[in-house]
Design an enzyme around this catalytic site. Structure first.
Site, PDB file in Angstrom:
ATOM      1  N   TYR A 296       0.211   5.669   0.078  1.00  0.00           N
ATOM      2  CA  TYR A 296      -0.699   6.803   0.083  1.00  0.00           C
ATOM      3  C   TYR A 296      -0.770   7.374  -1.329  1.00  0.00           C
ATOM      4  CZ  TYR A 296      -0.484   7.025   5.232  1.00  0.00           C
ATOM      5  OH  TYR A 296      -0.582   6.755   6.561  1.00  0.00           O
TER       6      TYR A 296
ATOM      7  N   ARG B  90       0.816  -1.213   0.000  1.00  0.00           N
ATOM      8  CA  ARG B  90       0.000   0.000   0.000  1.00  0.00           C
ATOM      9  C   ARG B  90       0.846   1.258   0.000  1.00  0.00           C
ATOM     10  NH1 ARG B  90      -3.926   1.846   4.991  1.00  0.00           N
ATOM     11  NH2 ARG B  90      -4.643   3.831   4.096  1.00  0.00           N
TER      12      ARG B  90
ATOM     13  N   ASP C 289      -9.142   1.756  17.855  1.00  0.00           N
ATOM     14  CA  ASP C 289      -8.865   1.121  16.564  1.00  0.00           C
ATOM     15  C   ASP C 289      -7.962  -0.108  16.670  1.00  0.00           C
ATOM     16  OD1 ASP C 289      -6.394   2.236  17.066  1.00  0.00           O
ATOM     17  OD2 ASP C 289      -6.175   3.151  15.089  1.00  0.00           O
TER      18      ASP C 289
ATOM     19  N   ASP D 209      -9.621   7.367  16.428  1.00  0.00           N
ATOM     20  CA  ASP D 209      -8.218   7.158  16.078  1.00  0.00           C
ATOM     21  C   ASP D 209      -7.440   8.436  16.394  1.00  0.00           C
ATOM     22  OD1 ASP D 209      -5.919   6.070  15.058  1.00  0.00           O
ATOM     23  OD2 ASP D 209      -6.504   6.230  12.961  1.00  0.00           O
TER      24      ASP D 209
ATOM     25  N   ASP E  10      -1.377   6.600  17.574  1.00  0.00           N
ATOM     26  CA  ASP E  10      -0.748   7.255  16.430  1.00  0.00           C
ATOM     27  C   ASP E  10      -0.145   8.600  16.824  1.00  0.00           C
ATOM     28  OD1 ASP E  10      -1.427   5.204  14.701  1.00  0.00           O
ATOM     29  OD2 ASP E  10      -3.320   6.128  14.109  1.00  0.00           O
TER      30      ASP E  10
END
Length: 288
Positions: A128, A126, A157, A194, A162
């Site tokens: 972005y 993957r 999550d 998140d 994060d």
């Protein structure tokens, strides 16, 4: 160890096993090296975190999630004597995605020792659709519990907390950097809460020269950074045909609220480790 008192030593440990508690202090960040396996950009690519001795000999493989301490326990002499730094809580930030890159790197929460890998989507690695403009990663020894909600609608999550680092230096993937917290955002991503905690490298000129301490200071010296972060995460999934992400509140978390989230998710991580990584029938790797 003195920096750990606020979060760890005042916590209830009656459920916390001796083995998991020892992780809080067992790994010295300066002794950590990264071992790369297979070809970068493939689904098999892994970056393993290794602990080495003073002679640079590998001692053992470690988990960047569970074995790296949340609180920075070694202070760089260049900034330790600065009063405005000594009054701060210093955290270890593990970088997954360097600024201005597109590869969606992340630790594997299910694999043994939680190596860094590139996320897979539709059987392909993957990326972005455009670069992220800040260093992005997580706080070790934290976890957003998917069974916990603050509003009876959105749940955690199931990942470490994060972190967005806004300093001027592009950090390497797998690097471990001491940071101070400025604030945070309450992103709602695919109906999950998140959090995005906003931090800055303690060695960045924003800290050493301008002595920033919160999001208001960031706006003075790096105008529109907060708005840029907010809109990037609002829009980043729309090229896949998904709707705009939302925020629980457009008002960002201040420094104290963001640090409260860190403390809460550290407690949730402790419970995860005590439960040996079992959550709703899904097994996360904790080595217990």
């Amino acid at each position: 160890m003195f920096l750990c008192n606020r979060i760890y030593l005042n916590s209830s440990l009656n459920y916390y096993s001796l083995k998991s508690f020892s992780r809080l202090f067992s790994v010295s960040v300066s002794n950590i090296r990264v071992e790369k396996i297979n070809r970068k950009g493939t689904s098999d690519y892994r970056m393993n975190f290794m602990e080495k001795d003073t002679n640079n000999n590998i001692v053992k493989k470690i988990s960047p999630w569970h074995d790296i301490p949340l609180i920075a326990n070694s202070i760089n002499k260049r900034w330790a004597s600065k009063k405005y730094i000594k009054e701060q809580q210093i955290y270890n930030f593990v970088c997954e995605i360097p600024a201005f890159t597109r590869a969606k790197m992340e630790i594997s929460t299910e694999e043994e020792y939680n190596p860094m890998k590139q996320d897979i989507k539709n059987e392909k690695v993957r990326f972005y659709h455009g670069p992220i403009y800040w260093n992005y990663g997580f706080f070790p020894q934290t976890w957003e519990d998917p069974t916990v909600t603050s509003d009876n609608i959105h749940y955690g999550d199931n990942d470490p907390l994060d972190v967005v680092e806004v300093g001027s230096k592009i950090l390497n993937s797998c690097s471990i950097t001491p940071v101070i917290v400025l604030g945070g955002l309450e992103l709602i991503d695919c109906s999950e809460l998140d959090y995005k905690i906003i931090v800055v490298n303690v060695n960045d000129p924003l800290v050493t020269k301008h002595k920033i301490n919160n999001l208001n200071d960031l706006e003075i010296y790096n105008p529109h950074t907060l708005q840029g972060i907010r809109e990037w995460f609002r829009w980043y999934k729309t090229p896949d045909g998904k709707p705009l992400n939302k925020y629980a509140s457009e008002t960002p978390l201040d420094k104290a609220a963001a640090e409260a989230v860190i403390s809460e998710t550290n407690q949730q991580w402790k419970k995860l480790v005590e439960n040996k990584g079992n959550i709703n029938g899904k097994q996360l790797w904790t080595n217990l």
